[in-house]
Design an enzyme around this catalytic site. Sequence first.
Site, PDB file in Angstrom:
ATOM      1  CE  LYS A  83     -52.029 -42.079  38.771  1.00 56.79           C
ATOM      2  NZ  LYS A  83     -52.398 -41.088  37.740  1.00 56.79           N
ATOM      3  CB  THR A  84     -56.907 -42.402  44.545  1.00 60.42           C
ATOM      4  OG1 THR A  84     -55.657 -41.765  44.306  1.00 60.42           O
ATOM      5  CG2 THR A  84     -57.073 -42.641  46.032  1.00 60.42           C
ATOM      6  CG  ASP A 128     -51.046 -41.069  44.814  1.00 61.11           C
ATOM      7  OD1 ASP A 128     -50.738 -41.522  43.693  1.00 61.11           O
ATOM      8  OD2 ASP A 128     -51.776 -40.079  44.961  1.00 61.11           O
ATOM      9  CB  THR A 177     -47.638 -38.937  37.389  1.00 63.12           C
ATOM     10  OG1 THR A 177     -46.597 -38.573  38.297  1.00 63.12           O
ATOM     11  CG2 THR A 177     -48.979 -38.622  38.006  1.00 63.12           C
ATOM     12  NE  ARG A 236     -57.621 -35.184  41.119  1.00 61.68           N
ATOM     13  CZ  ARG A 236     -56.398 -35.701  41.273  1.00 61.68           C
ATOM     14  NH1 ARG A 236     -55.340 -35.030  40.836  1.00 61.68           N
ATOM     15  NH2 ARG A 236     -56.234 -36.874  41.845  1.00 61.68           N
TER      16      ARG A 236
END
Length: 355
Positions: A83-84, A128, A177, A236
């Site tokens: 997302k980032t 975030d 999330t 990740r």
Amino acid sequence: MSIIADDNDFKTIRAKEEKNPIVEPEESDTDRNFENTIRPKSFDSYIGQAGIKDTLKITIQAAKKREMPLDHLLFYGPPGLGKTTLAGVIAQEMGADIKITSAPALERPRDIVGILMSLKGGEILFIDEIHRLNRVTEEILYPAMEDFYLDMTTGKSQTVKTLRLPLPKFTLIGATTKAGELSGPLRDRFGIIHRLEFYSQDELAQVVERTADILKIEIDEAGAYAIAKRSRGTPRIANRLVKRVSDYALVKHNGKITESVANKSLDILKIDEFGLDTTDRNLLKLIIDKYDGGPVGIETIAAALGEDVRTLEDVCEPFLLQAGLLQRTPRGRKVSPAGYRHLGYKNISDQQSLF
Ligand code: ADE
């Protein structure tokens, strides 16, 4: 307050001081530096999420043609899916600066006011964990998002005055999330909402190969797939495993990651062929052995495992649910027949593990 420009291509602005709310959450500097080194900066190098990329490309082109900032965007989905990274790619493709913060860093009204007042026209503000905004901060954001102004009050009781401060037109990108925990009014202010999906094994193998290439790690295709298979659909995790497996390859072999090197190394790390780690397996085993397979509440599970509810909900559960090993029912969590099989139980009524 010193705001510094990052050295990466998307002109990220980050905090130096603790009090500065422009930060990324809950990651060590080493993790962040590693992630920044391998973060894709453009759509071309961003692997996966093809549908989202296609629609975003059109949205970006249209915004550029209109010479207007992008609509506010919300990305939701499990952690580690990019997302980032996607926010950074959007900034890069728009030719805009980006400021990155997270909801827990926006404690006081002046945190968000300070950031909003420092924005330049067309700039992107990334928040975030946006579901964790407090109510006051959220209410400051409503008019800022909708009409680009800040309502400031001055004076006390009877002399109180409201000042409307215009803000430059900016784009807010929120990431969460837990989309379900976002308030209705906040969710309604996002023009574009995208859910990020877990990655396929092919996509993860590409991520692994790209990362190995950047880090100058030798890997063959089967080695990349072996890591991809155990990465829980999450880039990740794949990237972290590349580093761990590369350490093992360097110390125990000639440095090259092959299928057998990757498998041996991941076995030592106790990451099984589904990508489950010890915590995931303990969670499933606990429900089977102590609660007859469930249903059992998440608080009970967390207390018994000595884990934090949020870690279980945000980190462990999404993949277990998606993989069909765990089920969520109104009365709590239940292990599915596939979950029993995965742990080596013959069937639901046989609670004697084969291992
Ligand atoms: N590293 C982390 N996420 C990635 C992605 N989506 N594409 C390429 N590299 C990545």
